[in-house]
Structure formats: structure tokens, C-alpha cells
Design an enzyme around this catalytic site. Structure first.
Site, PDB file in Angstrom:
ATOM      1  N   ASP A 119      33.043  37.769  32.379  1.00 16.87           N
ATOM      2  CA  ASP A 119      33.332  38.254  33.207  1.00 16.87           C
ATOM      3  C   ASP A 119      31.336  38.753  32.946  1.00 16.87           C
ATOM      4  OD1 ASP A 119      31.418  40.211  35.176  1.00 16.87           O
ATOM      5  OD2 ASP A 119      33.253  39.677  35.802  1.00 16.87           O
ATOM      6  N   HIS A 165      36.069  41.457  40.469  1.00 19.29           N
ATOM      7  CA  HIS A 165      36.187  41.291  39.583  1.00 19.29           C
ATOM      8  C   HIS A 165      37.295  40.799  39.095  1.00 19.29           C
ATOM      9  CE1 HIS A 165      31.853  42.569  38.608  1.00 19.29           C
ATOM     10  NE2 HIS A 165      32.076  43.576  39.333  1.00 19.29           N
TER      11      HIS A 165
HETATM   12  C1  UDX Z   1      32.353  45.047  44.099  1.00 24.77           C
HETATM   13  C2  UDX Z   1      31.300  44.465  45.059  1.00 24.77           C
HETATM   14  O1  UDX Z   1      31.327  45.342  45.892  1.00 24.77           O
HETATM   15  C3  UDX Z   1      31.265  42.784  44.916  1.00 24.77           C
HETATM   16  O2  UDX Z   1      29.677  42.481  45.655  1.00 24.77           O
HETATM   17  C4  UDX Z   1      31.309  42.509  43.642  1.00 24.77           C
HETATM   18  O3  UDX Z   1      31.224  41.245  43.783  1.00 24.77           O
HETATM   19  C5  UDX Z   1      32.373  42.985  42.900  1.00 24.77           C
HETATM   20  O4  UDX Z   1      32.562  44.320  42.663  1.00 24.77           O
HETATM   21  P1  UDX Z   1      34.569  45.188  45.827  1.00 24.77           P
HETATM   22  O5  UDX Z   1      34.267  46.932  46.246  1.00 24.77           O
HETATM   23  O6  UDX Z   1      36.197  45.709  45.198  1.00 24.77           O
HETATM   24  O7  UDX Z   1      33.667  44.737  44.815  1.00 24.77           O
HETATM   25  O8  UDX Z   1      34.681  44.522  47.348  1.00 24.77           O
HETATM   26  P2  UDX Z   1      34.872  42.701  47.813  1.00 24.77           P
HETATM   27  O9  UDX Z   1      33.932  42.090  46.664  1.00 24.77           O
HETATM   28  O10 UDX Z   1      34.739  42.356  48.466  1.00 24.77           O
HETATM   29  O11 UDX Z   1      36.023  42.978  46.447  1.00 24.77           O
HETATM   30  C6  UDX Z   1      37.027  43.227  47.122  1.00 24.77           C
HETATM   31  C7  UDX Z   1      38.533  42.484  47.004  1.00 24.77           C
HETATM   32  O12 UDX Z   1      39.271  43.035  47.538  1.00 24.77           O
HETATM   33  C8  UDX Z   1      38.700  41.266  48.024  1.00 24.77           C
HETATM   34  O13 UDX Z   1      39.096  40.169  47.229  1.00 24.77           O
HETATM   35  C9  UDX Z   1      39.952  41.523  49.060  1.00 24.77           C
HETATM   36  O14 UDX Z   1      40.413  40.473  49.533  1.00 24.77           O
HETATM   37  C10 UDX Z   1      40.247  42.556  48.166  1.00 24.77           C
HETATM   38  N1  UDX Z   1      40.929  43.895  49.286  1.00 24.77           N
HETATM   39  C11 UDX Z   1      40.074  44.627  49.668  1.00 24.77           C
HETATM   40  C12 UDX Z   1      42.640  43.430  48.936  1.00 24.77           C
HETATM   41  O15 UDX Z   1      43.116  42.698  48.821  1.00 24.77           O
HETATM   42  N2  UDX Z   1      43.511  44.458  50.746  1.00 24.77           N
HETATM   43  C13 UDX Z   1      42.035  45.705  50.842  1.00 24.77           C
HETATM   44  O16 UDX Z   1      42.406  46.632  52.013  1.00 24.77           O
HETATM   45  C14 UDX Z   1      40.677  45.527  50.219  1.00 24.77           C
END
Ligand code: UDX
Length: 452
Positions: A116, A22
Site C-alpha cells: 500500500d 485499505h
Molecule cells: C478510508 C477512506 O475514506 C477511503 O476513501 C480510502 O480509500 C480508504 O480509507 P473507509 O472510511 O474505511 O476508508 O471507507 P471505504 O473506503 O468505503 O471502506 C470501508 C470498507 O468497509 C468497505 O469495503 C465496506 O464494504 C466495508 N464496510 C463498511 C463493511 O463491511 N461494513 C460496514 O458496516 C461498513
């Protein structure tokens, strides 16, 4: 820090939800709006998961006391933590904002609060202080639509979901099946429904901002626009619209880029289940052997806590490192956007978080979709069934994993999926160019805020 020049600009106050998935898009939104030259940006943030300010010299930060206990911050139930934040932060946010207005000595200087949707306490404060506010949704339009349907599905007797109907299409939400709903098999359903109900109430908010793209979600967006009497601004993919910024809460291991430089073009599988998913030890071991057996190079993010309460990386099976050798690299946290943009990365095995999905689409990297909970299920259904740029992988079982990787990376069917992802990337990237839908939407939002 704001400069003397900035002080003449109108101020936007952002209220992100303090979780990685988020925080990233909200800060990207702030950076995109700031880059238009119309606003200065203050990020109102809880003590919990406070971002590294030195990475964001362009923003001011306004700490909001959250009164969370150690038990709250280490809790697995992020739904309970978010409910608590909403309860605890209202007064402290109101006090912080009042002090900010007194300091700036100008009642009108705050142009609006963008919050948010999960941080709905911000709307209550905005209403009391008579400051306009706008809702930001960090998820897809298709997922937002599911929230609107829950009360109707409850009335019709579909909720609690019946285990016998996982593959049936959900009324009004095609092509989603019951098993694709965020509430499917969700532990603590009552709390989740309460949170979604509250976050779905727009109160006095005057508009929605979504991190999505018109061409990607035409139909869900049309339905949403019929349901709400306020304008929608679709400004995605924010990871590409905003100037590059890093808001990682865990240190990024940049050394993986040198390793990727040694791999052949499109040869490598990137694997990450995002920032919040946790799996059990057996699933981690199945992932490890699936990757070891697939014969393709891979870069795997094994985040501390991926297996709850552990460093996770210590739980990798004996013999794994020796068998894999230089073909595989395991790290705790990646600079994900750089990784996906790297030419050696040929596929992304993902939990299908909305940010990860958009980041993969914006680099044209086809996906293997293993959603774990919540909106990831909706995203996975769209990726594999509607846009058809990913293959579905439901079972964390080594044989299934190996087959899915080989299918995507080394078969004709995989090549077709890759071509579709390349086409989708071009369509999506067109939207952020001058005259494209997201470009226009960003500039319309600037005008809209200036007119508030
Ligand atoms: C959760 C939900 O799964 C997602 O759908 C919702 O919209 C937000 O909360 P999350 O599990 O954190 O999110 O996944 P994601 O939405 O993909 O966000 C992860 C973020 O962390 C991405 O921006 C990704 O680039 C970043 N990330 C992830 C890194 O920078 N490094 C990593 O090793 C893994």
C-alpha cells in the site's frame, strides 16, 4: 496455509495498510492474483488490526512487529499512527522477510512485494533486499493526482488553502474546487503533507496497481501515466474481480439480511459512514431525526466510535426507536457488499470512501454523498458532478437530510440519477468480463510479475 503444490508457485508478499478501507482491497487484490493460479500469497501484517486468519485459509500471514503503544492504537490521528508504523516496522519487516526467505530456502522465490502506498517502509526494505516491488493505491486516480499537485500549489501560494476560495476550481485539477481537496480543513496539515509526499515517491517500485476502471477515470489516468515512467495496472472494481471474501475487523451483523428480505424492492436506504469517520453527537442526532422523518425504510450502521470515545448507538435520541419502529434498523457493522447487492436497497447515503463508492457503483445503487474528510471529498465531487450518480448533501441537518432522501428515493430527478447509476454499473461490470479493461489488466499484471 500453502500446500506442497503451492510451494512451486512464485510468492507474492502483500503489505496492506492496517485500516479497513485499505485492508479490504489489498486482500481482494491478493485473492484475484491467486485465483489466476500463478502465485501463492503471503500477507505481511502489523499486530495492529491484524485480520482474522481463519477467514483467509488461502493466504499465509507474516506478522510484523509494530511497537505501537496503547495510546498510538487508540489515537484519533491515523496520520500519526501511519507515520509511526512506517518508522517502527522497517526493521521488523526486513527481519521477518529474511527469515521467510531462509525458510523457503530459495532466494528467488519471492516474485515481488506489493505494498500500500501509505506503507512506504516496504519499498525501502524491498530495495535493500533487492526484491522487486509494486505500489498499490487504495484510492482513486483522481485523488492520486491531487497528491502530485500539492508541491506545485504550495509554490504558487495556494497552500495553506485560503478560506475565501472554497468554490474556485483548482488549477490543473478541474472539476475539483478547493473545498474538494483532501487537505481542505484537515487538522494536522503538516503531517498529512509529509505522509502524502513520502507515499507519492515511487523509489524503486516498478509499477502501480490501482483499484479503478479505465472507463470511469480515463482523464485522471491519462494524466497520471504522463507523470510516472512506470506501467499502471487498473484492476477495479476489486470487490467484483476477486472471489468473495470477508476481511471485516468488526463482526458483521448478518441478521439485517432477514430484515431486508421483508422490505419492498428498491425501498430501503442504506446508511454508513465507513470505518474511520467520526462525527459529533449533534450530527448523530440530526442524522437520526432526518432518517426518522424521511418516511422510507432504512438500515443504518452506527459503528462503535462513530462518535469518538463512545459506543455511539447508546447516544441515539430518546423516542427515536419508538417513532421508527420496524421501518428502521440500526446495527454496528453490516455485511456491506451483501447489503448493497440486496434488491430491497434503493439508495446509499455514504461518506464516499473509495471502496464504498465502487461497491455502490458495482451494484447500481445511487448515492447521497456526505464526504467527511480526505479523498472522500474528491470521490463525492466525481460521484455527484462528473458521473452524476449521487446527490450532494453537505449539511448534517435534519431538514436537509429528509429533503435529500426524498429527492433521491421519490422524485423524477432521483429516478434520473438512478438510471445513470444503472448505466454506469453496466459499463463498469463490462470491464471485468473476458476482454474488458480490468480483466485484461489483471492478466497483463500476472505476465508482468512473472517476467520480473
Ligand atoms: C478510508 C477512506 O475514506 C477511503 O476513501 C480510502 O480509500 C480508504 O480509507 P473507509 O472510511 O474505511 O476508508 O471507507 P471505504 O473506503 O468505503 O471502506 C470501508 C470498507 O468497509 C468497505 O469495503 C465496506 O464494504 C466495508 N464496510 C463498511 C463493511 O463491511 N461494513 C460496514 O458496516 C461498513
Amino acid at each position: 496455509m500453502a500446500t506442497a503444490g503451492d510451494r512451486r508457485q512464485r510468492l507474492l508478499v502483500l503489505v496492506p495498510c492496517p485500516y479497513q478501507g485499505h485492508l479490504n482491497p489489498m486482500l481482494q487484490l491478493g485473492a484475484a492474483l491467486q485465483s489466476t493460479g500463478s502465485f501463492s500469497v503471503t500477507v505481511a501484517h502489523t499486530e495492529f488490526h491484524f485480520p482474522n486468519q481463519s477467514n483467509h485459509p488461502q493466504f499465509d500471514f507474516l506478522p510484523v512487529a509494530d511497537s505501537l503503544s496503547d495510546a498510538d492504537t487508540s489515537s484519533r490521528s491515523f496520520i500519526s499512527t501511519i507515520l509511526k508504523l512506517n518508522f517502527n516496522c522497517k526493521t521488523s519487516f526486513q527481519q521477518s522477510l529474511t527469515r521467510l526467505r531462509e525458510q523457503t530456502d530459495c532466494q528467488d522465490e519471492i516474485a515481488c512485494i506489493i505494498y500500500d502506498s501509505l506503507m512506504y517502509f516496504a519499498e525501502e526494505v524491498a530495495r535493500e533486499l533487492k526484491v522487486p516491488c509494486i505500489i498499490f493505491r487504495a484510492c482513486s486516480a483522481a485523488n492520486t493526482l491531487t497528491y502530485n499537485e500539492y508541491p506545485r500549489l504550495q509554490e504558487e501560494g495556494f497552500i495553506p488553502l485560503l478560506d475565501s476560495k472554497p468554490l474556485e476550481l483548482v488549477p490543473r485539477l478541474h472539476p475539483l474546487r478547493f473545498k474538494d481537496l483532501p487537505i481542505y480543513k484537515f487538522e494536522g496539515l503538516e503531517k498529512l503533507l509529509l505522509l502524502l509526499k513520502r507515499s507519492n515517491e515511487i523509489g524503486t517500485s516498478v509499477a502501480f496497481v490501482l483499484n479503478t476502471i479505465e472507463c470511469l477515470e480515463q482523464s485522471p489516468l491519462m494524466k497520471l501515466r504522463q507523470e510516472y515512467p512506470v506501467p499502471f495496472f487498473t484492476i477495479g472494481p476489486l470487490n467484483k474481480i476477486a472471489p468473495p471474501l470477508s476481511s471485516s475487523l468488526i463482526e458483521e451483523d448478518e441478521s439485517c439480511i432477514a430484515w431486508l428480505n421483508k422490505q419492498a424492492k428498491n425501498s430501503t436506504l442504506y446508511v454508513s459512514l465507513g470505518s474511520i469517520v467520526s462525527i459529533n453527537e449533534k450530527e448523530l442526532i440530526e442524522m437520526a431525526w432526518g432518517l426518522a422523518n424521511c418516511e422510507h425504510p432504512f438500515l443504518w450502521v452506527v459503528r462503535p466510535g462513530l462518535v469518538h470515545g463512545s459506543e455511539a448507538i447508546d447516544l441515539l435520541p430518546d423516542g427515536f426507536a419508538e417513532i421508527v419502529g420496524e421501518r428502521g434498523r440500526v446495527i454496528k457493522w453490516a455485511p456491506q457488499q451483501k447489503v448493497l447487492a440486496h434488491e430491497s436497497v434503493g439508495a446509499f447515503w455514504s461518506h464516499c470512501g473509495w471502496n464504498s463508492s465502487l461497491e455502490s457503483i458495482s451494484e447500481g445503487v445511487p448515492m447521497i454523498c456526505t464526504p467527511c474528510f480526505g479523498d472522500q471529498r474528491v470521490n463525492a465531487r466525481y460521484l455527484s458532478h462528473v458521473w452524476r450518480v449521487g446527490l450532494s448533501l453537505e449539511d448534517m441537518e435534519r431538514g436537509e437530510i429528509e429533503r435529500a432522501i426524498k429527492k433521491l428515493m421519490a422524485s423524477n430527478e432521483g429516478e434520473i440519477v438512478r438510471q445513470r447509476m444503472t448505466d454506469l454499473k453496466h459499463e463498469v461490470m463490462h470491464s471485468i468480463k473476458e476482454g474488458g479493461s480490468s480483466y485484461n489488466s489483471l492478466h497483463e499484471l500476472v505476465k508482468y510479475i512473472n517476467a520480473l
